[in-house]
Design a protein around this motif. Sequence first.
Motif, PDB file in Angstrom:
ATOM      1  N   ASN A   1      12.845 -10.270   5.908  1.00  0.00           N
ATOM      2  CA  ASN A   1      11.841  -9.443   6.595  1.00  0.00           C
ATOM      3  C   ASN A   1      11.278  -8.517   5.811  1.00  0.00           C
ATOM      4  OD1 ASN A   1      12.125 -10.665   9.473  1.00  0.00           O
ATOM      5  ND2 ASN A   1      13.944  -9.558   9.655  1.00  0.00           N
ATOM      6  N   SER A   2       9.879  -8.299   5.763  1.00  0.00           N
ATOM      7  CA  SER A   2       9.420  -7.390   4.795  1.00  0.00           C
ATOM      8  C   SER A   2       8.529  -6.085   5.653  1.00  0.00           C
ATOM      9  CB  SER A   2       8.314  -8.012   4.143  1.00  0.00           C
ATOM     10  OG  SER A   2       7.483  -7.331   3.112  1.00  0.00           O
ATOM     11  N   LEU A   3       8.986  -5.154   5.341  1.00  0.00           N
ATOM     12  CA  LEU A   3       8.323  -3.853   6.258  1.00  0.00           C
ATOM     13  C   LEU A   3       6.868  -3.816   6.043  1.00  0.00           C
ATOM     14  CD1 LEU A   3       9.181  -1.722   8.036  1.00  0.00           C
ATOM     15  CD2 LEU A   3       9.322  -0.092   6.036  1.00  0.00           C
ATOM     16  N   ILE A   4       6.013  -3.805   6.996  1.00  0.00           N
ATOM     17  CA  ILE A   4       4.735  -4.073   6.759  1.00  0.00           C
ATOM     18  C   ILE A   4       3.972  -2.653   6.501  1.00  0.00           C
ATOM     19  CG2 ILE A   4       2.337  -4.329   8.015  1.00  0.00           C
ATOM     20  CD1 ILE A   4       3.810  -6.468   9.685  1.00  0.00           C
ATOM     21  N   ARG A   5       4.496  -1.529   7.351  1.00  0.00           N
ATOM     22  CA  ARG A   5       3.855  -0.056   6.856  1.00  0.00           C
ATOM     23  C   ARG A   5       4.870   0.419   5.924  1.00  0.00           C
ATOM     24  NH1 ARG A   5       2.623  -1.601  11.948  1.00  0.00           N
ATOM     25  NH2 ARG A   5       0.393  -1.630  12.477  1.00  0.00           N
ATOM     26  N   ARG A   6       4.491   0.834   4.639  1.00  0.00           N
ATOM     27  CA  ARG A   6       5.440   1.492   3.861  1.00  0.00           C
ATOM     28  C   ARG A   6       4.627   2.878   3.365  1.00  0.00           C
ATOM     29  NH1 ARG A   6       6.792  -1.832  -0.900  1.00  0.00           N
ATOM     30  NH2 ARG A   6       4.907  -2.913  -0.509  1.00  0.00           N
ATOM     31  N   ARG A   7       5.278   3.726   2.762  1.00  0.00           N
ATOM     32  CA  ARG A   7       4.722   4.965   1.855  1.00  0.00           C
ATOM     33  C   ARG A   7       4.163   4.287   0.462  1.00  0.00           C
ATOM     34  NH1 ARG A   7       9.534   9.336   3.067  1.00  0.00           N
ATOM     35  NH2 ARG A   7       9.065   9.012   5.723  1.00  0.00           N
ATOM     36  N   LEU A   8       2.847   4.073   0.523  1.00  0.00           N
ATOM     37  CA  LEU A   8       2.391   3.720  -0.832  1.00  0.00           C
ATOM     38  C   LEU A   8       1.632   4.948  -1.450  1.00  0.00           C
ATOM     39  CD1 LEU A   8       1.486   0.101  -0.054  1.00  0.00           C
ATOM     40  CD2 LEU A   8       3.365   0.900  -1.029  1.00  0.00           C
ATOM     41  N   GLY A   9       2.380   5.863  -1.986  1.00  0.00           N
ATOM     42  CA  GLY A   9       1.348   7.074  -2.505  1.00  0.00           C
ATOM     43  C   GLY A   9       0.412   7.648  -1.525  1.00  0.00           C
ATOM     44  N   ASN A  10      -0.899   7.616  -1.726  1.00  0.00           N
ATOM     45  CA  ASN A  10      -1.742   8.185  -0.798  1.00  0.00           C
ATOM     46  C   ASN A  10      -2.639   7.251  -0.302  1.00  0.00           C
ATOM     47  OD1 ASN A  10      -1.250  10.989  -1.972  1.00  0.00           O
ATOM     48  ND2 ASN A  10      -2.514  10.640  -3.762  1.00  0.00           N
ATOM     49  N   VAL A  11      -2.081   5.850  -0.106  1.00  0.00           N
ATOM     50  CA  VAL A  11      -2.700   5.027   0.684  1.00  0.00           C
ATOM     51  C   VAL A  11      -3.037   5.076   2.108  1.00  0.00           C
ATOM     52  CG1 VAL A  11      -2.728   2.436   1.430  1.00  0.00           C
ATOM     53  CG2 VAL A  11      -1.855   3.059  -0.932  1.00  0.00           C
ATOM     54  N   GLU A  12      -4.228   5.254   2.604  1.00  0.00           N
ATOM     55  CA  GLU A  12      -4.543   5.502   4.054  1.00  0.00           C
ATOM     56  C   GLU A  12      -3.835   4.633   4.908  1.00  0.00           C
ATOM     57  OE1 GLU A  12      -8.893   5.390   4.235  1.00  0.00           O
ATOM     58  OE2 GLU A  12      -9.033   5.287   2.114  1.00  0.00           O
ATOM     59  N   THR A  13      -3.561   5.372   5.882  1.00  0.00           N
ATOM     60  CA  THR A  13      -2.886   4.755   7.075  1.00  0.00           C
ATOM     61  C   THR A  13      -3.592   3.714   7.599  1.00  0.00           C
ATOM     62  OG1 THR A  13      -1.683   6.754   7.540  1.00  0.00           O
ATOM     63  CG2 THR A  13      -1.797   5.106   9.341  1.00  0.00           C
ATOM     64  N   GLU A  14      -5.047   3.919   7.829  1.00  0.00           N
ATOM     65  CA  GLU A  14      -5.740   2.776   8.469  1.00  0.00           C
ATOM     66  C   GLU A  14      -5.758   1.581   7.588  1.00  0.00           C
ATOM     67  OE1 GLU A  14     -10.646   1.816   8.420  1.00  0.00           O
ATOM     68  OE2 GLU A  14      -9.792   3.365   7.401  1.00  0.00           O
ATOM     69  N   LEU A  15      -5.537   1.428   6.207  1.00  0.00           N
ATOM     70  CA  LEU A  15      -5.555   0.377   5.350  1.00  0.00           C
ATOM     71  C   LEU A  15      -4.272  -0.396   5.744  1.00  0.00           C
ATOM     72  CD1 LEU A  15      -6.992   1.403   2.084  1.00  0.00           C
ATOM     73  CD2 LEU A  15      -8.099   0.450   3.801  1.00  0.00           C
ATOM     74  N   GLN A  16      -3.317   0.286   6.017  1.00  0.00           N
ATOM     75  CA  GLN A  16      -1.910  -0.162   6.547  1.00  0.00           C
ATOM     76  C   GLN A  16      -2.075  -0.955   7.849  1.00  0.00           C
ATOM     77  OE1 GLN A  16       0.945  -0.451   4.548  1.00  0.00           O
ATOM     78  NE2 GLN A  16       1.230   1.571   3.549  1.00  0.00           N
ATOM     79  N   ASP A  17      -2.517  -0.183   8.839  1.00  0.00           N
ATOM     80  CA  ASP A  17      -2.774  -0.955  10.080  1.00  0.00           C
ATOM     81  C   ASP A  17      -3.613  -2.255   9.818  1.00  0.00           C
ATOM     82  OD1 ASP A  17      -1.534   1.063  11.238  1.00  0.00           O
ATOM     83  OD2 ASP A  17      -3.115   2.373  11.677  1.00  0.00           O
ATOM     84  N   ASN A  18      -4.779  -1.977   9.081  1.00  0.00           N
ATOM     85  CA  ASN A  18      -5.635  -3.230   8.916  1.00  0.00           C
ATOM     86  C   ASN A  18      -4.774  -4.286   8.156  1.00  0.00           C
ATOM     87  OD1 ASN A  18      -7.444  -1.637   9.927  1.00  0.00           O
ATOM     88  ND2 ASN A  18      -8.636  -1.417   7.877  1.00  0.00           N
ATOM     89  N   LYS A  19      -3.800  -4.126   7.211  1.00  0.00           N
ATOM     90  CA  LYS A  19      -3.116  -5.141   6.716  1.00  0.00           C
ATOM     91  C   LYS A  19      -2.185  -6.001   7.518  1.00  0.00           C
ATOM     92  CE  LYS A  19       0.568  -3.956   4.724  1.00  0.00           C
ATOM     93  NZ  LYS A  19       1.646  -3.343   3.774  1.00  0.00           N
ATOM     94  N   ALA A  20      -1.716  -4.888   8.675  1.00  0.00           N
ATOM     95  CA  ALA A  20      -0.745  -5.522   9.840  1.00  0.00           C
ATOM     96  C   ALA A  20      -1.833  -6.784  10.625  1.00  0.00           C
ATOM     97  CB  ALA A  20      -0.130  -4.590  10.708  1.00  0.00           C
ATOM     98  N   VAL A  21      -2.745  -6.245  10.876  1.00  0.00           N
ATOM     99  CA  VAL A  21      -3.687  -7.454  11.464  1.00  0.00           C
ATOM    100  C   VAL A  21      -3.921  -8.443  10.811  1.00  0.00           C
ATOM    101  CG1 VAL A  21      -6.095  -7.865  12.558  1.00  0.00           C
ATOM    102  CG2 VAL A  21      -4.877  -5.348  12.966  1.00  0.00           C
ATOM    103  N   SER A  22      -4.204  -8.348   9.526  1.00  0.00           N
ATOM    104  CA  SER A  22      -4.304  -9.448   8.845  1.00  0.00           C
ATOM    105  C   SER A  22      -3.227 -10.238   8.375  1.00  0.00           C
ATOM    106  CB  SER A  22      -5.175  -9.092   7.280  1.00  0.00           C
ATOM    107  OG  SER A  22      -6.183  -8.337   7.310  1.00  0.00           O
ATOM    108  N   LEU A  23      -2.284  -9.852   8.358  1.00  0.00           N
ATOM    109  CA  LEU A  23      -0.867 -10.521   8.051  1.00  0.00           C
ATOM    110  C   LEU A  23      -0.723 -11.480   9.351  1.00  0.00           C
ATOM    111  CD1 LEU A  23       1.426  -8.054   6.332  1.00  0.00           C
ATOM    112  CD2 LEU A  23       0.426  -9.935   5.462  1.00  0.00           C
ATOM    113  N   GLY A  24      -1.052 -10.766  10.464  1.00  0.00           N
ATOM    114  CA  GLY A  24      -0.757 -11.608  11.726  1.00  0.00           C
ATOM    115  C   GLY A  24      -1.483 -12.686  12.037  1.00  0.00           C
ATOM    116  N   LEU A  25      -2.870 -12.657  11.504  1.00  0.00           N
ATOM    117  CA  LEU A  25      -3.759 -13.736  11.542  1.00  0.00           C
ATOM    118  C   LEU A  25      -3.465 -14.986  10.545  1.00  0.00           C
ATOM    119  CD1 LEU A  25      -7.248 -11.878  11.687  1.00  0.00           C
ATOM    120  CD2 LEU A  25      -6.246 -13.299  13.554  1.00  0.00           C
ATOM    121  N   THR A  26      -2.562 -14.523   9.563  1.00  0.00           N
ATOM    122  CA  THR A  26      -2.382 -15.460   8.393  1.00  0.00           C
ATOM    123  C   THR A  26      -0.949 -16.370   8.916  1.00  0.00           C
ATOM    124  OG1 THR A  26      -3.368 -14.264   6.911  1.00  0.00           O
ATOM    125  CG2 THR A  26      -1.881 -15.819   6.163  1.00  0.00           C
ATOM    126  N   ALA A  27       0.041 -15.550   9.306  1.00  0.00           N
ATOM    127  CA  ALA A  27       1.344 -16.274   9.821  1.00  0.00           C
ATOM    128  C   ALA A  27       1.295 -17.425  10.360  1.00  0.00           C
ATOM    129  CB  ALA A  27       2.015 -15.075  10.639  1.00  0.00           C
TER     130      ALA A  27
END
Length: 290
Positions: free
Chosen positions: A53-79
């Motif tokens: 299991n890979s944690l989707i939302r992680r602390r990546l320096g100053n990466v915007e929270t919006e980009l993490q939320d967007n990534k969750a959507v994209s990963l969900g479409l690809t799975a």
Amino acid sequence: MGRRLFGEISPLTYRIASERMILLRHLRNVRDRGSISSTRSEESLPITVYRHNSLIRRRLGNVETELQDNKAVSLGLTAPKIDGILIAPGERFSFWSLAGRCSAREGYREGLTISNGRPTRGMGGGMCQFTNLLHWMVLHSPLTVVEHHHHNGLDLFPDYNRQIPWGTGTSIAFNYLDYQVENRTDRTFQFRTWTTDEYLGGELRVDRELPMKFHIREHDAYFYEEGADVFRHNRISRIERDKRTGQVVSSALILENEGKVAYDRSLIRAEILPSRSPRRSEESADLPIA
């Protein structure tokens, strides 16, 4: 300064160069279509080789929270596009052949991408987390990696709940930087993939019990200074063990990583050595994997 490549002249020439590479890879994939895995099964093969299991939302320096939320959507479409795919003997798994191009029309969103060694944003950004998951599971199997790209020349983000060693990740770009695996065994393998609110999950399964078990170890891991910069070093080894006897069948170094730290040194949760360490065995840090 050296002469710039055509794709480095402007955003337009970069786009032209990228589309040319995409076309060339597409033609190559058409030629190889017969060997690329395309059969899917909704039923899971009986034996689990490895699960992660890979944690989707992680602390990546100053990466915007919006980009993490967007990534969750994209990963969900690809799975669902990867889930259930079978890799029969002699076949080759190609991530982009199954995932397809990320587009807003399909619901993909902008996420974090890496361009010229720097974080930026782009459609479907964050998809490398998917191939990171697949690669980590494949390393625990006898499948053969035939195409793999990664950012081991840079340590881009500080460790936060890191579960796998630095440097074992992947770098992908539709479709010319792919992640591909060949099945050179006499068994059929299967990827199962899914997402939850928190995790991207995956299983690598097989139709018959394997006689061996694989373990991944990180060693010679340390940070060191060189002038005003900080660098990170580690080695990754894979150990193959006979399940019946417990004896080690083989042990091989599969990666040695050396990368410049691209974030503030205050975020490093380890000692920074004044120079590259000659005390490798003393500075080693194993990551035990069951």
